[in-house]
Design an enzyme around this catalytic site. Structure first.
Site, PDB file in Angstrom:
ATOM      1  CD  GLU A 415      -4.220  -4.346  -2.620  1.00 13.69           C
ATOM      2  OE1 GLU A 415      -3.385  -3.809  -3.016  1.00 13.69           O
ATOM      3  OE2 GLU A 415      -4.451  -4.562  -1.370  1.00 13.69           O
ATOM      4  CG  HIS A 418      -3.085   0.219  -3.485  1.00 11.92           C
ATOM      5  ND1 HIS A 418      -2.654   1.450  -2.693  1.00 11.92           N
ATOM      6  CD2 HIS A 418      -3.487  -0.427  -2.452  1.00 11.92           C
ATOM      7  CE1 HIS A 418      -3.040   1.316  -1.557  1.00 11.92           C
ATOM      8  NE2 HIS A 418      -3.415   0.119  -1.069  1.00 11.92           N
TER       9      HIS A 418
END
Length: 626
Positions: A415, A418
């Site tokens: 994450e 991202h």
């Protein structure tokens, strides 16, 4: 917020510290208001309070009217078009902030009425305002490509909208008349109903009852706890969680099948309305991806299903099982090692593992923790899973439920990939080029995971730790490349079946999925009727042709990580340019400029070769330990 009550249950580093327990002695899930503030994201970085959110929500009506005032005028001259773009950018920026805040506020407690109210109000408003602004694309199409190109050459202010205008010209063939586009925009909320219904069922209404955990406690089963229990070394624990989960989904199989079928119908309907040959053609065209990329992926993976069959047989052998059910695919094959990290330790470790990406990258990564961009607490009714979210002008927030294991470390790395991709893109690109293609979205996240794997192997001589890390890599590859390609095949087959008139009943979906699952995992997997229900809990099936991009992303990430570690600075420079590229060019071109050609099957084949090498290494290490 921590209420200060001594009976609070505080969760830290994957363990519960409790002063208050249920009668079985098991820890009780916190409510959102009981969670310590430092474990939550800081949404005040978007709006200081709900009053500020309400104020900007109210502004959207007037801002959309300012854009709508240009209706019928977009072809007058370049200056008028540039003025319209400026008004639209103001509206779009504000709408994104309002929408992101609403969905994050909702996801931190999906059962809270206030969060549902914010989320639904924003959705309803945007459906109406979207209809008001639906004139833009058909009117630009009517202006014509030649005149639009002349406007771009004449008016410097249009430079920030060049990619948008190019895309309008590209989509001209599939753009409807203005009244038709307006009607379709008005229907957007209804068209999105299957996804909304599934989300509410899955995150708020579906209850799984209680199961027995590894310590013999009877605990409430949740999405987050399922992901933990399914990896248990105790077969009865993972079997219990598996059966309880599919019993709950099975009880709603007809409702979930109706929701799934409605999504397939919607996807096919929208493709037909716009003149595409199929839902796949429409979905890939939207992201500027040739359909051959999808076909290359599926073809390359199918060529090497023998590797997944070998992995399944190996897992069965090392677990010492006579039969091998789907829930046996998830426990670690390295029983002797249980790696645990506090959240702070994880941030330090990831800072070291990702150091090859440079000082600026690591500084921003640490800001994510220090400035509370990450919501890592576990609380009742928090949305399941993990994601990175945000928009131009906000932090790139992360939702995760931290339990402290190796899986959580990798999820956080993923994450953060991202979020750093989003952050660098938002810094480098103008607003209308700052939303990178979905096709590129999984590359940075997976590059982080691969770099973490290499770091852990390089800094650990203990063969048991090395086995654990390689085991995690193999499991991740299985779940990302093989599993997501399986999902891609399934959703494609169901789209085709629906288009051909097949009624997608629960029984049809269960059999179709079960047969494909058996084909992928091979003869070592014992047939299991429950696994046929797996389609019913996959949220990404409500985003047409999304899942294949996990597999292509892993393949591209493998190529990037290899270059970064072998070439050093030149490869890092290419990679950071990729992260900053946003939507400045078609995604396949963005990758090609960075040295990865996804127009061919070679990156997928190369990634499968890496999997094969790690599989052999794991077997050798494991056999040496026995």
């Amino acid at each position: 917020m921590n209420s200060g009550n001594e009976t609070d249950t505080v969760r830290e580093a994957g363990k519960f510290r409790t002063a208050d327990q249920d009668p079985t002695g098991a820890p009780v899930l916190l409510t959102r208001s009981e969670v310590p503030e430092e474990q939550t994201w800081d949404l005040s970085l978007i709006f200081p309070d709900l009053d500020a959110w309400e104020a900007d929500l109210a502004k959207l009506e007037g801002m959309s009217a300012a854009v709508a005032a240009f209706r019928g005028r977009l072809g007058e001259n370049a200056a008028v078009l540039a003025d319209c773009v400026a008004e639209y950018e103001d509206f779009y920026r504000t709408a994104m902030h309002v929408g992101v805040y609403a969905h994050l506020y909702h996801d931190q407690d999906t059962a809270a009425e206030e969060g549902m109210r914010l989320y639904s109000r924003f959705g309803a408003l945007m459906a109406r305002l979207g209809s008001r602004l639906s004139f833009i694309q058909p009117e630009l199409v009517a202006v014509g490509a030649e005149r639009l190109r002349a406007f771009l050459a004449e008016e410097p202010r249009l430079a920030t909208a060049a990619r948008v205008l190019e895309n309008v010209m590209r989509q001209a063939e599939y753009t409807l008349s203005e009244p038709e586009e307006r009607l379709l925009a008005r229907a957007s909320e209804a068209i999105g109903a299957p996804a909304t219904i599934f989300s509410q069922l899955n995150n708020a209404d579906l209850k799984f009852g209680t199961v027995i955990d590894e310590d013999g406690n009877e605990i409430e089963l949740t999405h987050g706890r399922y992901l933990q229990l399914i990896t248990s070394s105790k077969r009865e624990v993972r079997a219990g969680a598996f059966k309880a989960t599919w019993e709950a989904y099975g009880a709603l199989k007809n409702t979930l099948a109706a929701s799934f079928a409605a999504q397939m119908k919607n996807d096919n309907m929208l493709a037909e309305i716009r003149g595409f040959e199929s839902a796949r053609a429409r979905a890939l065209f939207a992201n500027e991806i040739p359909e051959t990329v999808w076909e290359n992926l599926v073809g390359a993976v199918r060529e090497r299903l023998d590797l997944l069959h070998e992995y399944t047989a190996m897992s069965k052998r090392f677990l010492g099982l006579d039969d091998f059910y789907p829930y046996d695919l998830y426990p670690s094959l390295v029983k002797e090692v249980k790696l645990k990290y506090t959240f702070a330790e994880a941030i330090d470790l990831l800072s070291a593992a990702l150091a090859p990406l440079g000082e600026e990258y690591i500084t921003n990564l640490r800001r994510a923790a220090d400035e509370r961009w990450i919501d890592w607490a576990e609380n009742r009714n928090k949305r399941s899973g993990a994601y990175s979210s945000g928009c131009y002008g906000t932090p790139p927030y992360i939702l995760i439920t931290w339990k402290g294991g190796l899986d959580d470390l990798y999820t956080l790395a993923h994450e953060l990939g991202h979020s750093m991709h989003s952050y660098l893109t938002w810094e480098a690109q103008p607003l209308l080029c700052a939303d990178y293609s979905i096709f590129l979205a999984e590359i940075a996240s997976t590059t982080n995971e691969i770099l973490l794997t290499e770091y852990l192997l390089a800094t650990n001589e203990d063969p048991l730790v090395r086995l654990a890390v390689i085991n995690h890599y193999l499991d991740g590859f299985k779940g990302t490349v093989f599993r997501q390609t399986q999902f891609a095949e399934f959703e494609h087959a169901m789209h085709k079946a629906e288009a051909e008139g097949t009624v997608l009943t629960a029984d049809y979906l269960i059999k179709s999925y079960g047969d494909l699952n058996q084909e992928y995992y091979g003869p070592a997997l014992t047939p299991c009727p429950e696994i046929g229900l797996e389609w019913s809990r996959i949220p990404h099936f409500y985003r047409a042709y999304y899942v294949y991009q996990y597999a292509t992303g892993f393949s591209a990430a493998t190529a990037f990580a290899k270059a970064i570690l072998e070439e050093g600075a030149p490869a890092v420079e290419r990679y950071l340019k990729f992260l900053r590229a946003g939507n400045s060019a078609p995604p396949v071109e963005v990758l090609r400029k960075a040295g990865v050609d996804m127009a061919t099957p070679e990156p997928v084949r190369a990634a499968l070769d890496v999997f094969e090498a790690y599989l052999k290494q794991f077997i050798e290490l494991k056999e040496a330990q026995e």
